[in-house]
Enzyme design. Structure first.
Site, PDB file in Angstrom:
ATOM      1  N   VAL A 101      72.035  61.077  48.162  1.00  0.00           N
ATOM      2  CA  VAL A 101      72.410  62.391  47.837  1.00  0.00           C
ATOM      3  C   VAL A 101      73.147  62.808  49.058  1.00  0.00           C
ATOM      4  CG1 VAL A 101      72.112  64.671  46.911  1.00  0.00           C
ATOM      5  CG2 VAL A 101      70.723  62.581  45.860  1.00  0.00           C
ATOM      6  N   HIS A 105      68.534  66.535  52.810  1.00  0.00           N
ATOM      7  CA  HIS A 105      67.173  66.955  52.241  1.00  0.00           C
ATOM      8  C   HIS A 105      66.264  66.085  52.885  1.00  0.00           C
ATOM      9  CE1 HIS A 105      69.152  63.512  50.354  1.00  0.00           C
ATOM     10  NE2 HIS A 105      68.085  62.948  50.167  1.00  0.00           N
TER      11      HIS A 105
HETATM   12  P1  AMP Z   1      67.651  59.874  49.310  1.00  0.00           P
HETATM   13  O1  AMP Z   1      67.605  58.560  49.250  1.00  0.00           O
HETATM   14  O2  AMP Z   1      67.144  60.163  50.696  1.00  0.00           O
HETATM   15  O3  AMP Z   1      69.220  60.558  49.442  1.00  0.00           O
HETATM   16  O4  AMP Z   1      66.696  60.549  48.330  1.00  0.00           O
HETATM   17  C1  AMP Z   1      67.320  61.296  47.101  1.00  0.00           C
HETATM   18  C2  AMP Z   1      66.267  61.704  46.350  1.00  0.00           C
HETATM   19  O5  AMP Z   1      66.631  62.716  45.289  1.00  0.00           O
HETATM   20  C3  AMP Z   1      65.405  60.666  45.558  1.00  0.00           C
HETATM   21  O6  AMP Z   1      63.901  60.518  45.937  1.00  0.00           O
HETATM   22  C4  AMP Z   1      65.507  60.963  43.984  1.00  0.00           C
HETATM   23  O7  AMP Z   1      64.375  60.568  43.287  1.00  0.00           O
HETATM   24  C5  AMP Z   1      65.934  62.556  44.007  1.00  0.00           C
HETATM   25  N1  AMP Z   1      66.703  63.115  43.230  1.00  0.00           N
HETATM   26  C6  AMP Z   1      67.937  62.591  42.576  1.00  0.00           C
HETATM   27  N2  AMP Z   1      68.112  63.462  41.573  1.00  0.00           N
HETATM   28  C7  AMP Z   1      67.288  64.518  41.467  1.00  0.00           C
HETATM   29  C8  AMP Z   1      66.999  65.599  40.775  1.00  0.00           C
HETATM   30  N3  AMP Z   1      68.024  65.963  39.799  1.00  0.00           N
HETATM   31  N4  AMP Z   1      65.864  66.152  41.051  1.00  0.00           N
HETATM   32  C9  AMP Z   1      65.280  66.157  41.685  1.00  0.00           C
HETATM   33  N5  AMP Z   1      65.127  65.043  42.573  1.00  0.00           N
HETATM   34  C10 AMP Z   1      66.519  64.159  42.623  1.00  0.00           C
END
Ligand code: AMP
Length: 120
Positions: A101, A105
């Site tokens: 994403v 984060h």
């Molecule tokens: P990253 O790989 O570090 O970019 O992590 C992205 C994280 O976002 C993953 O652990 C997903 O499970 C989480 N994620 C994606 N969509 C959502 C959402 N709508 N609400 C909460 N977490 C999410």
């Protein structure tokens, strides 16, 4: 890197277009449970500003935003009761880290023995 996609999923959560399970909010930070938890506690801590990555955040964010994000991680850990047992926080930045994403984060993991930091 500041080529920010305003339609990424966390931008949409910040605009309340899609729901989240909120655990913390202040002027600069929102935190919510990860939708696909990898530990009993798996929370995502994000700045409210439009920052792609730590690289972008460190270059453009104010000192107040940077302080708020770091302080929020520890505050949330205390709030969730994992400060004594221990926890891990990490942020995936860019392709080699599999950042999915494109909004900065911090993952906060706790509630079990977390094992080694990286797969060998
Ligand atoms: P990253 O790989 O570090 O970019 O992590 C992205 C994280 O976002 C993953 O652990 C997903 O499970 C989480 N994620 C994606 N969509 C959502 C959402 N709508 N609400 C909460 N977490 C999410």
């Amino acid at each position: 890197m500041s080529d920010y996609d305003p339609n990424n999923i966390f931008a949409r959560i910040l605009r309340k277009e899609i729901p989240c399970k909120k655990v913390f909010e202040d002027d600069h930070v929102l935190a919510f449970h990860d939708i696909n938890p990898q530990a009993p506690i798996h929370v995502l801590v994000i700045p409210k500003g439009a920052y792609v990555s730590l690289d972008d955040f460190s270059a453009r964010a104010s000192d107040a935003e940077i302080a708020a994000l770091m302080r929020a991680v520890a505050t949330i850990a205390r709030q969730l009761g994992i400060d004594d047992s221990g926890y891990r926080f990490l942020a995936n930045n860019g392709a080699n880290a599999h950042q999915e994403v494109p909004h900065l984060h911090i993952h906060l993991f706790g509630g079990r023995q977390l094992g080694p930091m990286l797969k060998r």
